[in-house]
Design an enzyme around this catalytic site. Structure first.
Site, mmCIF file in Angstrom:
data_model
loop_
_atom_site.group_PDB
_atom_site.id
_atom_site.type_symbol
_atom_site.label_atom_id
_atom_site.label_comp_id
_atom_site.label_asym_id
_atom_site.label_seq_id
_atom_site.Cartn_x
_atom_site.Cartn_y
_atom_site.Cartn_z
ATOM 1 N N CYS A 1 0.861 -1.191 0.000
ATOM 2 C CA CYS A 1 0.000 0.000 0.000
ATOM 3 C C CYS A 1 0.891 1.231 0.000
ATOM 4 O O CYS A 1 1.609 1.489 0.955
ATOM 5 C CB CYS A 1 -0.896 0.010 1.224
ATOM 6 S SG CYS A 1 -1.897 1.491 1.372
ATOM 7 N N GLU B 1 -4.781 -8.527 -2.453
ATOM 8 C CA GLU B 1 -4.913 -8.538 -0.997
ATOM 9 C C GLU B 1 -4.123 -7.391 -0.401
ATOM 10 O O GLU B 1 -3.064 -7.012 -0.898
ATOM 11 C CB GLU B 1 -4.408 -9.882 -0.447
ATOM 12 C CG GLU B 1 -4.498 -10.022 1.060
ATOM 13 C CD GLU B 1 -3.187 -9.711 1.789
ATOM 14 O OE1 GLU B 1 -3.147 -9.878 3.016
ATOM 15 O OE2 GLU B 1 -2.215 -9.287 1.127
ATOM 16 N N ARG C 1 -6.967 -11.782 12.117
ATOM 17 C CA ARG C 1 -6.204 -11.298 10.959
ATOM 18 C C ARG C 1 -7.178 -10.820 9.894
ATOM 19 O O ARG C 1 -7.670 -11.610 9.080
ATOM 20 C CB ARG C 1 -5.278 -12.387 10.404
ATOM 21 C CG ARG C 1 -4.241 -11.850 9.417
ATOM 22 C CD ARG C 1 -3.271 -12.922 8.966
ATOM 23 N NE ARG C 1 -2.160 -12.356 8.223
ATOM 24 C CZ ARG C 1 -1.057 -11.850 8.764
ATOM 25 N NH1 ARG C 1 -0.914 -11.826 10.071
ATOM 26 N NH2 ARG C 1 -0.087 -11.353 8.021
ATOM 27 N N ARG D 1 -8.009 -8.792 6.587
ATOM 28 C CA ARG D 1 -7.386 -8.297 5.364
ATOM 29 C C ARG D 1 -8.475 -8.019 4.334
ATOM 30 O O ARG D 1 -9.510 -8.691 4.311
ATOM 31 C CB ARG D 1 -6.391 -9.329 4.793
ATOM 32 C CG ARG D 1 -5.155 -9.552 5.664
ATOM 33 C CD ARG D 1 -4.288 -8.318 5.688
ATOM 34 N NE ARG D 1 -3.029 -8.509 6.396
ATOM 35 C CZ ARG D 1 -2.838 -8.207 7.674
ATOM 36 N NH1 ARG D 1 -3.853 -7.750 8.409
ATOM 37 N NH2 ARG D 1 -1.666 -8.370 8.249
#
Length: 338
Positions: free
Chosen positions: A71, A118, A162, A164
């Site tokens: 990102c 992802e 987690r 995502r």
């Protein structure tokens, strides 16, 4: 057999998932030399390095593109909304200069049937939502792919929180739904090794430091501190910084200081197979698993993607249906008036 490419491949989490689904990897790219080493040890193939250095024309044709892309801030200063929709290219393109742009170039030239991307869940809020808005506009309006996205928590398949975000795209309008993941009810104790080297136990110095650090931040009213796990529960998110002190996931020990997870336990925590080879140092392994995708989650999404590709039922045009409904209502109102 469907073919796929593995971009920003890391240690091959996407590859494990799609090979389990019967697909064939025809190209992979990963710039980190230690991740390349792990990838090669497990797949007998060393990924190409810097993706920015390979001409798109040299990347093999493929049906599915996979990428866990970094990102980066997208510079959209001075770019009008019209430009951000992807009409402009070159230096005026809103993603120019970012690694996401490399994905865009490949999709534009190779036109795969589908892709799956992802990223961290905060991608949606990055730069007040501007980054994600650019990504959606480029994929949909510029590249003409029909996109679906959802934040998925892997906790039902592996014993850690987690979350995502996954972005799935198709080159045609077909029905697709993200899977409802079954809860296999794994707990931390289920992935622990029975005998662990004492080197993973925290030193008195580090353990005292972490406790004092936690107290200091608790007094300030924030939640920073170590994470001593409940063995019957699940862990915090494993991060790439785990190699520093292991603070976010510490395993309690009777009569001893707590310990870090071993690399093999990290592999299990991430849903990697027992046969997965770890040829690098502990520190590198911690970085790699902390940055990895959870293969069982990707496999579950990939399974739904393959179903959609095998039976391409057109997606309902909600916008068109809404417009038709409005038109009918207006006509009924007019009829009532007259």
């Amino acid at each position: 057999m469907l073919k796929f490419i593995d971009l920003f491949a890391g240690i091959g989490g996407f590859r494990i998932a799609f090979e389990n689904l019967g697909c064939k990897c025809v190209f992979s790219s990963e710039w980190n030399k230690f991740s390349q080493q792990t990838y090669e040890a497990n797949f007998n193939h060393r990924p190409f390095g810097d993706i920015t250095l390979i001409p798109t024309s040299e990347i093999p044709d493929h049906d599915i593109l996979t990428a866990g892309f970094p990102c980066q801030p997208f510079s959209i200063a001075g770019v009008t909304k019209h430009n951000a929709l992807g009409i402009r290219h070159g230096f005026e393109h809103p993603t120019q200069g970012t690694l996401f742009f490399e994905i865009v170039k490949i999709i534009r030239e190779k036109r795969p049937k589908a892709f799956i991307l992802e990223n961290v869940k905060n991608l949606q809020s990055h730069d007040k939502g501007k980054t994600f808005e650019v990504i959606k506009n480029v994929l949909y309006s510029d590249l003409n792919y029909h996109i679906h996205y959802q934040v998925i928590d892997a906790r039902s398949l592996v014993p850690q929180n987690r979350k995502r975000i996954f972005i799935v795209g198709f080159d045609q309008s077909i029905q697709f739904s993200f899977p409802q993941l079954p809860d296999v009810k794994l707990r931390i104790k289920d992935i622990l090794e029975s005998e662990v080297d004492s080197k993973y136990t925290l030193s008195d110095h580090l353990w005292n430091y972490l406790q004092k650090y936690a107290i200091k931040h608790k007094e300030k009213g924030n939640g920073f501190g170590y994470g001593l796990v409940d063995l019957d529960g699940i862990a915090r998110t494993l991060s790439a910084r785990y190699y520093k002190d292991g603070a976010e996931i510490l395993i309690p020990q009777v009569g001893k200081n707590p310990r870090r997870l071993t690399p093999s336990e990290c592999a299990r925590l991430m849903g990697f197979p027992e046969t997965f080879i770890i040829p690098v140092s502990d520190n590198q392994a911690y970085r790699q698993f902390g940055n990895a995708v959870v293969p069982p989650v990707v496999e579950a999404i990939g399974k739904e993607m393959l179903k959609s590709l095998a039976h391409p039922v057109p997606e309902r045009d909600i916008l068109a249906e809404s417009s038709l409904k409005t038109l009918v209502i207006n006509q009924l109102e007019l009829a009532f008036v007259f």
